[in-house]
Design a protein around this motif. Structure first.
Motif, PDB file in Angstrom:
ATOM      1  N   ASN A   5      46.499  41.096  40.200  1.00  0.00           N
ATOM      2  CA  ASN A   5      46.377  39.537  40.352  1.00  0.00           C
ATOM      3  C   ASN A   5      45.587  38.723  38.889  1.00  0.00           C
ATOM      4  O   ASN A   5      45.377  37.411  38.946  1.00  0.00           O
ATOM      5  N   ASN A   9      38.910  38.466  34.235  1.00  0.00           N
ATOM      6  CA  ASN A   9      38.168  38.684  33.854  1.00  0.00           C
ATOM      7  C   ASN A   9      37.954  40.294  32.490  1.00  0.00           C
ATOM      8  O   ASN A   9      38.736  40.830  32.596  1.00  0.00           O
ATOM      9  N   GLU A  61      22.437  37.464  25.851  1.00  0.00           N
ATOM     10  CA  GLU A  61      23.472  39.166  26.642  1.00  0.00           C
ATOM     11  C   GLU A  61      22.709  40.393  25.052  1.00  0.00           C
ATOM     12  O   GLU A  61      22.254  41.459  25.214  1.00  0.00           O
TER      13      GLU A  61
ATOM     14  N   PHE B 232      32.966  37.602  43.032  1.00  0.00           N
ATOM     15  CA  PHE B 232      34.626  37.188  42.543  1.00  0.00           C
ATOM     16  C   PHE B 232      34.181  37.431  40.372  1.00  0.00           C
ATOM     17  O   PHE B 232      34.922  37.693  39.644  1.00  0.00           O
ATOM     18  N   PHE B 233      32.679  36.992  41.226  1.00  0.00           N
ATOM     19  CA  PHE B 233      32.551  36.230  39.249  1.00  0.00           C
ATOM     20  C   PHE B 233      32.588  35.379  38.925  1.00  0.00           C
ATOM     21  O   PHE B 233      31.798  34.043  38.837  1.00  0.00           O
ATOM     22  N   LEU B 234      33.605  34.988  38.244  1.00  0.00           N
ATOM     23  CA  LEU B 234      34.091  33.279  38.207  1.00  0.00           C
ATOM     24  C   LEU B 234      34.605  33.174  39.040  1.00  0.00           C
ATOM     25  O   LEU B 234      35.946  33.582  39.789  1.00  0.00           O
ATOM     26  N   LEU B 497      24.448  40.178  33.585  1.00  0.00           N
ATOM     27  CA  LEU B 497      25.687  39.588  33.597  1.00  0.00           C
ATOM     28  C   LEU B 497      26.841  41.016  33.381  1.00  0.00           C
ATOM     29  O   LEU B 497      28.446  40.499  33.961  1.00  0.00           O
ATOM     30  N   SER B 498      26.368  41.971  33.094  1.00  0.00           N
ATOM     31  CA  SER B 498      27.742  43.025  32.355  1.00  0.00           C
ATOM     32  C   SER B 498      28.410  43.727  34.386  1.00  0.00           C
ATOM     33  O   SER B 498      29.327  43.805  34.137  1.00  0.00           O
ATOM     34  N   LYS B 501      29.948  41.294  35.989  1.00  0.00           N
ATOM     35  CA  LYS B 501      31.569  40.741  35.344  1.00  0.00           C
ATOM     36  C   LYS B 501      32.455  41.976  35.973  1.00  0.00           C
ATOM     37  O   LYS B 501      33.843  41.789  36.494  1.00  0.00           O
ATOM     38  N   GLY B 504      33.190  41.666  39.582  1.00  0.00           N
ATOM     39  CA  GLY B 504      34.221  40.058  39.433  1.00  0.00           C
ATOM     40  C   GLY B 504      35.708  40.801  39.547  1.00  0.00           C
ATOM     41  O   GLY B 504      36.640  40.355  40.138  1.00  0.00           O
ATOM     42  N   LYS B 505      35.825  41.344  38.418  1.00  0.00           N
ATOM     43  CA  LYS B 505      37.247  42.270  38.061  1.00  0.00           C
ATOM     44  C   LYS B 505      38.088  43.263  39.551  1.00  0.00           C
ATOM     45  O   LYS B 505      39.455  42.585  39.796  1.00  0.00           O
ATOM     46  N   TRP B 508      38.460  41.236  41.973  1.00  0.00           N
ATOM     47  CA  TRP B 508      39.839  39.318  41.487  1.00  0.00           C
ATOM     48  C   TRP B 508      41.377  40.757  41.362  1.00  0.00           C
ATOM     49  O   TRP B 508      41.886  40.698  41.594  1.00  0.00           O
ATOM     50  N   ASP B 509      41.017  41.509  40.709  1.00  0.00           N
ATOM     51  CA  ASP B 509      42.291  42.695  40.552  1.00  0.00           C
ATOM     52  C   ASP B 509      42.913  43.113  42.577  1.00  0.00           C
ATOM     53  O   ASP B 509      43.709  42.905  42.055  1.00  0.00           O
ATOM     54  N   ASP B 510      41.553  43.611  42.687  1.00  0.00           N
ATOM     55  CA  ASP B 510      42.726  44.454  44.334  1.00  0.00           C
ATOM     56  C   ASP B 510      41.692  43.272  46.008  1.00  0.00           C
ATOM     57  O   ASP B 510      42.613  44.139  46.249  1.00  0.00           O
ATOM     58  N   CYS B 511      40.707  42.268  45.791  1.00  0.00           N
ATOM     59  CA  CYS B 511      40.776  41.971  46.626  1.00  0.00           C
ATOM     60  C   CYS B 511      41.165  40.326  45.726  1.00  0.00           C
ATOM     61  O   CYS B 511      40.569  39.487  47.060  1.00  0.00           O
ATOM     62  N   GLY B 512      41.737  40.169  45.360  1.00  0.00           N
ATOM     63  CA  GLY B 512      42.290  38.479  45.293  1.00  0.00           C
ATOM     64  C   GLY B 512      43.326  37.662  45.857  1.00  0.00           C
ATOM     65  O   GLY B 512      42.812  38.453  46.884  1.00  0.00           O
TER      66      GLY B 512
END
Lengths: 264, 635, 220
Positions: A5, A9, A61, B232-234, B497-498, B501, B504-505, B508-512
């Motif tokens: 997609n 990230n 962080e 999706f984080f972002l 946060l990590s 992220k 989210g990745k 986004w990659d698989d459910c975007g």
């Protein structure tokens, strides 16, 4: 993973600008009853494309990895409209860029090796909560004193029943654009809330819908402003200079007029 | 089991009939009923103010420092209403029809028609509150055409319509707070729903400043807590936007409907680096004048201004000659992704150009500045590039979520007493939301629907007297404390946060923007792994009894890590493409979304079966009595 | 709230009272200076002007009104200054002017406070003639000359003129703003006029002091 997609990230695509090192002096304060102090932090590899708050995320962080408590700071939409972010950056409310909220300020506005002093908004009416976070409930209380038209849901006339001159409507919109961030109070040498209050008073005074309560509104809001511990206006214009939404001092002049017409 | 309770009778009469048949609560009796409202966006602020005006006892909660900061404030474009002020053929039925069609026939007719009906009242209400809508020189309200609609029905206040509408609702709310009819709790987060004898009777909250965990009891609970795009984080959502309130309610029995319906907005500022926290939307009104293109060949190195016309591919104009750059959001987004997947994306591969050079040539820079000045300035501020001279770079980003807690026609979930309003419910937008419809729905629910349906609930249900000493409150509070303590005690090596992220990745990659079986199965494998690691290895600093933003975020990410799995599960089971849900296995020969109306013209609502367990999929068949289901075509 | 409260208790009221009094005092500063320019025309002219003033029918009333003007303006200014400093109990470590504040605006409380000192000494010098002691035979011109012949006093008057000029460079335009006058076109012009006015006042009063020093001082 057949689908791509568009890696989003963790994707660095070679146009992240250059990176710089920063020296930060950050105000740390455990809570409202403890005295605060500055702490020094060094941060390297900061991309100039980052927003100021991305940079603070990066600092946090780093602090978390060092087992230290991250710096508390207010933020939410990160697109300059919610008014949550604050910060006095090197002596400027919302940082050095003109008419820009902290979240829309970018690291490209700073130079390699620069020292950045970060402080919370300071005003009696904005008591500290923690680190860079302050309590701006006084703004809500100020609105409660009269920053509305007293209509209940239902039973209102058609939207086009009352014509509103475009000029008035545009001016009302200029004033209504206020995001309630509190930069005006933070930058005012007197910690006065006149720009904030006048923006709401002007917005409603300029529209026919605001006329009925016009006199009481200005009197009540001015009284509330004093009781909440904001300072007086001495017409410096610092508020106007730092306002991210370019709310102008003519609103304060209008409030002054509204006030004596209401008082007399 | 899933009864939509849509009233019988002709479409246009359903709502009036329902209002008449609804039970009423005598004004003198209303003060005997208490309501909890969670969230102060358009839906929450409007509902709080309106219910308080009517005489109910209202307690309102928001995690922001002020109710004025809810993320409704960020909506730019406008709000639709079937006023037909332009005399251009608009009507309630047309707004209804456009919304049903735009949602790719996956929304309830009854709800959508009601939305179109009350849309006209919203504008009147907002004007009376002093919302400074754009006006014409004659003093009448101005309208514009938005999101490819063929009529001008969008009301707007510059590029800040959401802000002005929210401030209107906020001012009505503040007025009630001042009158003492609403008890406001800001910087307070809902962490549990309390269900007693099968009905929602309260919530457990955490004061984000002091860390105090508190119990609140009421006769009904309204969740107005927005969408879950931050899974999706972002995304274009605010940092604080989260799924916690609705997810906690889901865990207590509320069904979650259509979680896979996500709107990816085509015109956002592209990602620039790993440390970015947020994507910024550029209003889609830009597509009225901006031409979208990429270089014809891969590996193009010239600056955009230097690339001649013959080497440019205006792919939307090429593929959709009649709609061109104005195709709906989902179509524009997928096509941008497709050209980038071919390797023709610009600026590192994940962006396309949106070019205003022709528009500037045609109408002059002055006119373009008039139309989009604030947007161009914002773009310049963020990217340090001048869009008057060089094309903007844009890429799609997660923007809005159509799925949400399942509700019936009364906006009540399957848990009696639990109502869900605005983006938090699933009800009105089907599989794709049209531009300028989100603001309409939030305010419709808050100002004009809930006052009737909540009254009907109170009037027809006998509420047992309950206090916060009830065992259910004790248990819920204990659960909150246990979770907090657990998060604080892990003391692992990875930041919250990590994890966010990483989740989210995967999302986004698989459910975007485009999904397939393999990717979704991968997500279903990866998300539980990330979640397991989270609970083993997350580092949450500080303590639970003071202001702790890491702890706040940890709780929200923990919920996203459970929710994401259900999202992928729903996307996998919906073996069709519709609106924002595009399954690569289900497309036409021209790569357009291919619906399967025979098998999937239904709402999928999930029932929680326990942590990590597969949820039960319930189905509400959608009944179309008025519109004919057709393939959307924008050629 | 009563009308008194509105103008003397609440912030905007107070600043409007400050504004009105400030404008009147601005006028006084100008009239007083132009009158005093008569020293350039010589002793007789100046004394005649003094005589004229002293024999005005309402002289005592004018004098008391002027005193009241000063006192109210000063007391209110002090109250405002105290309230303003209380509005920010903890100051910033670093604070820069973002483009609004000027030297004049940010020193109003200080220049104003300094002016209390000036007024006291000025009254002792001229009105009461006890610092330095005047001889009975001295007329107005003599009294002024007696003071300004002393380089220390002359310096004090020059410094005070500069301080007053600074105060008025912000005060004049600020009064208009407080009274609700703002215009996108004229306000920027008014700000310039206000600064010019401050300079005129500073230069004018300094000129009087320096003229008298040169004419009557040790060397003169």
């Amino acid at each position: 993973m057949a689908t791509t997609n568009g890696s989003i990230n963790g994707h660095s695509d070679g146009h992240s600008g250059k990176t710089i090192a920063l020296h930060l002096q950050v105000w740390r304060q455990k809570n409202s009853t403890t005295k605060g102090h500055f702490e020094n932090y060094d941060l390297s590899g900061v991309s100039t494309e980052m927003s100021f708050l991305d940079m603070l995320d990066m600092l946090n962080e780093q602090l978390t990895h060092e087992g230290k408590e991250p710096v508390a700071f207010d933020h939410d939409c990160r697109e300059g409209i919610c008014g949550t972010c604050s910060l006095m950056i090197n002596g400027y409310a919302h940082g050095p860029d003109e008419h820009t909220t902290t979240c829309q300020t970018h690291i490209r506005s700073f130079s390699d090796g620069e020292t950045i002093v970060i402080e919370p908004w300071r005003a009696r009416a904005f008591p500290p909560i923690k680190d860079l976070v302050v309590d701006r409930t006084s703004f809500d209380l100020l609105i409660q004193a009269g920053g509305y038209v007293s209509v209940s849901t239902g039973g209102v006339p058609d939207g086009n029943a009352i014509a509103v001159a475009k000029e008035s409507s545009d001016k009302a919109m200029d004033a209504a654009a206020c995001i309630g961030c509190g930069a005006c109070v933070a930058a005012c040498p007197n910690a006065s809330a006149m720009l904030f209050a006048s923006a709401k008073i002007s917005h409603l005074a300029l529209l026919p819908q605001g006329q009925v309560e016009r006199k009481n509104r200005v009197a009540n809001m001015v009284r509330a402003m004093d009781e909440l511990g904001f300072g007086n206006c001495t017409n410096h214009g610092e508020c106007e200079a730092v306002c991210p939404k370019e709310i102008k001092m003519d609103n304060i002049a209008r409030m002054n007029r509204e006030y004596y017409f209401a008082a007399l | 089991m899933l009864d939509s309770k849509v009233p019988s009778g002709p479409l246009a009469e359903k709502w009036d009939k329902h209002k008449f048949e609804s039970k009423l609560v005598n004004p003198a009796n209303r003060r005997k009923f208490s309501v909890i409202v969670v969230g102060t966006g358009l839906a929450g602020a409007a509902a709080s103010a309106t219910l308080a005006e009517m005489g109910y006892n209202v307690k309102t909660f928001c995690f922001q420092d002020s109710p004025r900061r809810a993320h409704s404030i960020a909506a730019q474009g406008g709000i639709n209403a079937a006023k037909n002020y332009r005399n251009d053929g608009d009507s309630i039925y047309r707004l209804f029809y456009d919304t049903i069609k735009g949602g790719d026939y996956r929304a309830r007719e009854g709800n959508v028609h009601r939305l179109a009906q009350v849309s006209v009242n919203i504008i009147d209400q907002c004007v009376a509150q002093g919302v400074p809508f754009a006006r014409e020189y004659g003093g009448m309200l101005d309208n514009r055409s938005f999101g490819g609609a063929q009529v001008s029905r969008t009301f707007y206040a510059r590029g800040q319509t959401g802000q002005q509408l929210l401030l209107g609702a906020y001012s009505a709310l503040e007025r009630q707070i001042h009158l003492g009819t609403v008890e406001m709790h800001s910087r307070t987060e809902m962490l549990e729903l309390v269900v007693i004898n099968g009905t929602a009777r309260g919530i457990i909250t955490r004061d984000l400043v002091t860390g105090a965990v508190e119990r609140h009891v009421a006769d009904a609970v309204l969740l107005c807590t927005g969408g879950y795009g931050n899974v999706f984080f972002l995304s274009t959502n605010a940092q604080g936007s989260n799924v916690t309130a609705t997810w906690r309610a889901h865990r207590k029995g509320a069904f979650f409907a259509n979680p896979c319906y996500t709107q990816i907005h085509p015109t956002c500022i592209p990602v620039h680096g790993e440390d970015q926290s947020k994507l910024t939307l550029m209003s889609e009104s830009l597509r009225n004048d901006g031409r979208v293109w990429v270089p014809k060949s891969k590996g193009e190195t010239r600056r955009p201004e230097e690339i001649p016309e013959s080497d440019r591919d205006y792919f939307l104009e090429r593929k959709y000659p009649s709609f061109g750059n104005l195709v709906p959001r989902d179509v524009a987004s997928r096509n941008a992704k497709a050209v980038c997947d071919e390797g023709r994306g610009v600026s590192g591969g994940m962006a396309v150009y949106m070019d205003f050079a022709d528009a500037i040539k045609r109408v002059g820079e002055h006119t373009i500045r008039d139309r989009y000045g604030n947007l161009f300035d914002m773009y310049a501020k963020i990217t340090a590039e001048n869009p008057y001279e060089t094309p903007m770079k844009i890429y799609p980003a997660v923007h809005y979520t159509m799925g949400g807690l399942w509700v019936d026609y009364n906006l009540m979930s399957n848990v009696p007493g639990l109502f869900v309003l605005g983006e938090a419910n699933f009800s009105d937008h089907g599989a794709n939301r049209l531009g300028a419809s989100a603001l309409m729905q939030g305010l419709a629910d808050g100002y004009f629907v809930i006052p009737y349906t909540l009254g009907n609930y109170f009037g027809s249900t006998k509420s047992e007297p309950v206090t916060t000493d009830h065992d259910a409150f004790k248990e819920a509070e204990a659960a909150v404390n246990e979770r907090t303590n657990k998060l604080l005690s892990i003391k692992g090596n990875r930041t919250v946060l990590s994890f966010h992220k990483e989740l989210g990745k995967v999302m986004w990659d698989d459910c975007g923007m485009a999904r397939n079986k393999e990717g979704l199965n991968n997500a279903l494998k990866r998300i539980p792994e990330i979640r397991e690691e989270f609970w083993q290895n997350v580092a949450v600093t500080g303590s639970g009894d003071d202001f702790n933003q890491t702890l706040e975020r940890a709780g929200r990410v923990a919920d996203f890590l459970e929710f994401g799995e259900m999202f992928a599960h729903d996307a996998l089971l919906r073996e069709e493409s519709c609106g924002g849900h595009f399954r690569e296995e289900h497309q036409t020969e021209e790569n357009e979304a291919k619906r399967d109306d025979d098998n999937f013209a239904h709402v999928a609502a999930y029932e929680f079966n326990g942590y990590g367990k597969t949820p039960t999929r319930h189905v509400e068949q959608l009944v179309f009595e008025n519109v004919k289901l057709t393939q959307r075509s924008y050629k | 709230m009563s009308a008194f409260d509105k103008f003397f208790k609440y912030s905007i009221g107070k600043k409007q009272v400050m504004g009105v009094l400030g404008l009147l005092l601005c006028g006084f500063a100008l009239v007083h200076m132009t009158g005093n320019f008569l020293v350039f025309r010589g002793e007789d002219q100046f004394n005649a002007y003094g005589e004229f003033l002293h024999h005005l029918p309402a002289f005592r009333f004018i004098e008391l009104s002027l005193a009241a003007l000063f006192i109210v303006h000063i007391v209110m200014g002090l109250v405002l200054a105290v309230q303003n400093s209380r509005a920010r109990p903890e100051g910033y470590a670093v604070k820069k002017a973002a483009g609004g504040a000027t030297l004049g605006s940010s020193t109003m409380a200080y220049t104003g406070t300094y002016f209390i000192l000036f007024l006291v000494l000025h009254l002792l010098n001229i009105r009461f003639g006890i610092l330095p002691q005047v001889a009975d035979s001295m007329e107005d011109y003599g009294i002024v000359a007696n003071v300004l012949a002393n380089p220390i006093w002359a310096t004090f008057y020059v410094v005070s003129a500069l301080v007053l000029g600074l105060h008025l460079s912000h005060g004049l335009q600020s009064s208009f703003q407080s009274l609700g006058f703002y215009d996108r076109e004229y306000t920027p012009l008014l700000k310039k006029i206000s600064i010019l006015y401050g300079i005129v006042i500073a230069v004018g009063y300094s000129a009087i002091a320096l003229f008298m020093l040169v004419k009557h001082g040790q060397g003169g």
